[in-house]
Design a protein around this motif. Sequence first.
Motif, short mmCIF file in Angstrom:
data_model
loop_
_atom_site.label_atom_id
_atom_site.label_comp_id
_atom_site.label_asym_id
_atom_site.label_seq_id
_atom_site.Cartn_x
_atom_site.Cartn_y
_atom_site.Cartn_z
N THR A 1 -49.50 -8.92 -5.03
CA THR A 1 -49.64 -9.79 -3.86
C THR A 1 -48.43 -9.65 -2.94
N HIS A 2 -47.24 -9.60 -3.55
CA HIS A 2 -46.00 -9.43 -2.77
C HIS A 2 -46.02 -8.12 -2.00
N LEU A 3 -46.62 -7.10 -2.57
CA LEU A 3 -46.68 -5.77 -1.93
C LEU A 3 -47.88 -5.63 -1.01
N LYS A 4 -48.53 -6.77 -0.72
CA LYS A 4 -49.67 -6.82 0.21
C LYS A 4 -50.84 -5.95 -0.25
N CYS A 5 -51.12 -6.02 -1.54
CA CYS A 5 -52.28 -5.35 -2.12
C CYS A 5 -53.31 -6.39 -2.52
N ASN A 6 -54.55 -6.16 -2.16
CA ASN A 6 -55.64 -7.06 -2.54
C ASN A 6 -56.35 -6.49 -3.76
N PHE B 1 -54.07 -2.13 -18.50
CA PHE B 1 -54.68 -2.62 -17.28
C PHE B 1 -55.24 -1.45 -16.49
N ILE B 2 -56.39 -1.65 -15.86
CA ILE B 2 -56.82 -0.79 -14.76
C ILE B 2 -57.16 -1.72 -13.61
N VAL B 3 -56.42 -1.55 -12.52
CA VAL B 3 -56.53 -2.45 -11.37
C VAL B 3 -56.91 -1.63 -10.15
N GLN B 4 -57.91 -2.08 -9.42
CA GLN B 4 -58.34 -1.42 -8.19
C GLN B 4 -57.91 -2.28 -7.00
N VAL B 5 -57.13 -1.70 -6.12
CA VAL B 5 -56.58 -2.47 -5.00
C VAL B 5 -56.85 -1.76 -3.68
N THR B 6 -56.78 -2.56 -2.61
CA THR B 6 -56.79 -2.03 -1.24
C THR B 6 -55.66 -2.69 -0.48
N ASP B 7 -55.34 -2.14 0.66
CA ASP B 7 -54.38 -2.77 1.55
C ASP B 7 -54.98 -4.07 2.07
N ASP B 8 -54.24 -5.19 2.01
CA ASP B 8 -54.85 -6.48 2.34
C ASP B 8 -55.11 -6.66 3.83
N GLU B 9 -54.56 -5.77 4.68
CA GLU B 9 -54.82 -5.86 6.12
C GLU B 9 -55.97 -4.97 6.54
#
Length: 450
Positions: free
Chosen positions: A147-152, A167-175
């Motif tokens: 969250t701090h690194l602006k990942c959703n 863990f396997i985490v799928q993220v996108t840029d939150d903007e």
Amino acid sequence: MTLSETTGRMYPHHVEDEYQKFVRRMNPPRVVIDNQSCKNATVIQVDSANKHGILLEVVQVLTDLNFVVTKAYISSDGGWFMDVFNVTDHEGNKITDEGILDYIQKVLGSETSFTGSIKSVGSDRTVIELIGTDRPGLLSEVCAVLTHLKCNVLNAEVWTHNTRAAFIVQVTDDESGLAVTDPERLSVINQMLCNVLKGSNKAREAMTVVSLGAVHTERRLHQMMLEDRDYDYERNCSGLDGLEPQRPDVNVVNWFDKDCSVVTVRCKDRPKLLFDTICTLTDLEYVVFHGHVDAEGPNAYQEYCIRHIDGSPVKSEAERQRVIQCIEAAIERRVSEGLKLELCTTDRVGLLSDVTRIFRENSLQVTRAEVATRSGKAVNTFYVRDASGYQVDSKIIDFIRKEIGQTILKVKANPQDSDSSPQESPTRFLFGGLFKSKSFCNFGLIRSYS
């Protein structure tokens, strides 16, 4: 050089690859779906040219569709492979939806690999793989960093076993809502998450990988924990309240008359059990050429005739013990001790971080988690226990539900906690008669390593 499963001869790798492709093109898989011959299940038969890993590919497709496999028969003869599965939905009903049946025909009947299935992750998001020593609050810390690194966080799956957490985490840029691709930013994400996971400077203590490639989440989690040797850790023999959890009964014996090994698994049945055991045998580079599975009652029985891909059976006591330990670990990774909580609400950036922070602040440890985003909704499942190892206090759960929202966070019954007494399956197993026969039990044909 590669041993051909079709001809039994040795070929250079590139020659064998081309030959196998040719065989598959000339003999595309044949799929027969039958809703008439069995009273209480849909029967799916797959005939195909044989290749290493094809059984796992088929099982993976059925598992990704959330089918329950009640029975299975596996057979391969030289270059040909045949599987028969009795499947139902989770309500115990036959599969009658025409769209799903057409999908099965299309995917399993393809001459290409089946592994691009509905649970594979595409390149429109960034995939983060993490493994390290488990501890209370670890998931909360990982989510806070993202969250701090602006990942959703769009989707995530967390497994814990034998003091390790994967863990396997799928993220996108939150903007932008797109995958994170900037090399410098990816390097920062990798470094900060690695710092969270480290805990000490011991070897194998932590690993972080950030990528854009496609991955099948559950398949990869098995591979990660196997590579991490979670099966080789000193076993913690107590579960909640100090009670010893029921362990799977796994055995391996050699059948020298047929130059193969027979693996038997008896344990409490649960969803995806077949997938978990076949994953492990495939990753250990064994070929299942005959097998029988029965999971019609509360307990499951699996029996496999296996050889290593070089054609040999299990060669030593050390190898036998490793196969047993690895299969036990594969089964136990998905067994979830603790209270099952389901969260369903409108998704937003930082939601997972906030929820896991509340868990941590109330001394709850997440033992397993499945996080998904569907059409703007967050649909998350958490298995939690008190950080001290005791059962969760109902007052704490009531407080957490009030803080998060009682209609948002619900307590669900965990079917794995039911007290169904063990009982032998009534079905006659594929090799059952052979084990009882006089010739098979002769010590000249079977060597027990115990």
